[in-house]
Design an enzyme around this catalytic site. Structure first.
Site, PDB file in Angstrom:
ATOM      1  N   HIS A 121       0.841  -1.191   0.000  1.00 61.53           N
ATOM      2  CA  HIS A 121       0.000   0.000   0.000  1.00 61.53           C
ATOM      3  C   HIS A 121       0.881   1.247   0.000  1.00 61.53           C
ATOM      4  O   HIS A 121       1.765   1.385   0.846  1.00 61.53           O
ATOM      5  CB  HIS A 121      -0.858   0.055   1.269  1.00 61.53           C
ATOM      6  CG  HIS A 121      -1.963  -0.937   1.332  1.00 61.53           C
ATOM      7  ND1 HIS A 121      -1.745  -2.290   1.490  1.00 61.53           N
ATOM      8  CD2 HIS A 121      -3.310  -0.765   1.291  1.00 61.53           C
ATOM      9  CE1 HIS A 121      -2.917  -2.904   1.534  1.00 61.53           C
ATOM     10  NE2 HIS A 121      -3.883  -2.011   1.407  1.00 61.53           N
ATOM     11  N   ASN A 154       8.424  -3.852   3.263  1.00 65.25           N
ATOM     12  CA  ASN A 154       7.020  -3.519   3.469  1.00 65.25           C
ATOM     13  C   ASN A 154       6.588  -3.794   4.910  1.00 65.25           C
ATOM     14  O   ASN A 154       5.853  -3.006   5.504  1.00 65.25           O
ATOM     15  CB  ASN A 154       6.165  -4.310   2.488  1.00 65.25           C
ATOM     16  CG  ASN A 154       4.682  -4.144   2.720  1.00 65.25           C
ATOM     17  OD1 ASN A 154       4.040  -5.027   3.285  1.00 65.25           O
ATOM     18  ND2 ASN A 154       4.125  -3.029   2.298  1.00 65.25           N
TER      19      ASN A 154
END
Length: 297
Positions: A121, A154
């Site tokens: 994201h 991430n």
């Protein structure tokens, strides 16, 4: 129009988003980014809690903007389980919601090791969930908000940065505006989708620019603190440090984007050349008890 013209912008608002164009400035501090690449257009997609500039060439956003604020209460829905193609995009730009898989580790000493990739994201689920609610949260799972990020990065330094912005900076600083996006190497590795053959390049690093207005009038850049960061994919689970600090100028050169586009040129140049002295500490920069309602001027 020549690239040297400061008004040049090779971007367009997606037709479906035109009615919501007035929301852009709520998420983009002092103007949305302009795209200075004359060969590859950026499409601006406006969502309920954030805005992205999507690149058909890169098959992912080149920039994403959101805003977090201190709140007495917030909602906290469970994380959605599914990812979704963004139906606003043309069929050729829908990369399908499957995981990105793995790529060969670019480290010459990796010995054939594979690097797992996450659907990373750019605008985080948790921040939009707490700030804007369920529908806005679900929109963060559009693939038009995803970039192929190394799993360790991430889940490590990038997740820690997102948590710091939401849980430390917003409560301490009242309002924080965020701009994030990828930075590509000269010959990036690609993820190839079976069936369609669509190729998604894997970024070399990511940038994050934070804006914290500390004095009234809050839109004046002399009253705004800026922290610009560049985080390589190889950063993994390391901690944010001085070596990640950069300037907006350096990010612009690496991305062919132009930030702070609503500022006069001189004020923009001064702000973009500055580098923060250190990673922000999560301590209050304002005294809320002393912050009274100020008249518009």
């Amino acid at each position: 129009m020549p690239e040297t013209d400061d008004t040049y912008d090779n971007s367009e608002i997606h037709p479906d988003c035109k009615p919501s164009e007035y929301l852009i400035d709520l998420f983009c501090f002092n103007g949305r980014p302009f795209n200075k690449d004359p060969d590859h257009k950026v499409t601006v997609l406006i969502n309920h809690g954030y805005v992205v500039g999507f690149s058909s060439f890169r098959k992912q956003p080149l920039w994403a903007a959101y805003r977090v604020a201190d709140a007495d209460h917030h909602v906290d829905y469970d994380r959605p389980q599914l990812f979704y193609d963004d139906e606003r995009l043309s069929a050729g730009d829908r990369i399908d919601p499957r995981p990105f898989g793995k790529i060969p580790d670019p480290d010459p000493n990796a010995g054939g090791r594979q690097v797992p990739l996450n659907r990373g994201h750019l605008v985080p689920n948790e921040a939009i969930n707490q700030q804007f609610g369920r529908l806005a949260q679900m929109e963060t799972f559009f693939m038009s908000n995803m970039s192929p990020q190394y799993a360790r990065m991430n889940q490590g330094i990038w997740a820690n940065l997102e948590a710091r912005i939401l849980n430390d900076y917003a409560p301490a600083m009242d309002h924080v505006w965020v701009l994030v996006g990828p930075i590509f190497g000269d010959n990036p590795p690609v993820v190839t989708r079976s069936g369609s053959g669509v190729q998604i390049p894997v970024p070399e690093s990511y940038y994050c620019i934070l804006f914290d207005p500390i004095r009234y009038p809050y839109g004046r850049m002399s009253n705004v603190e800026v922290l610009a960061l560049t985080i390589p994919q190889s950063a993994g689970r390391e901690q944010l440090s001085q070596r990640h600090i950069t300037s907006i100028d350096a990010i612009e050169r690496a991305t062919q984007l132009d930030f702070l586009t609503r500022l006069p040129n001189r004020a923009e140049a001064r702000a973009e050349a500055l580098m923060a002295d250190d990673i922000w500490a999560p301590t209050p920069r304002r005294r809320r008890t002393a912050l009274e309602i100020e008249p518009d001027q």
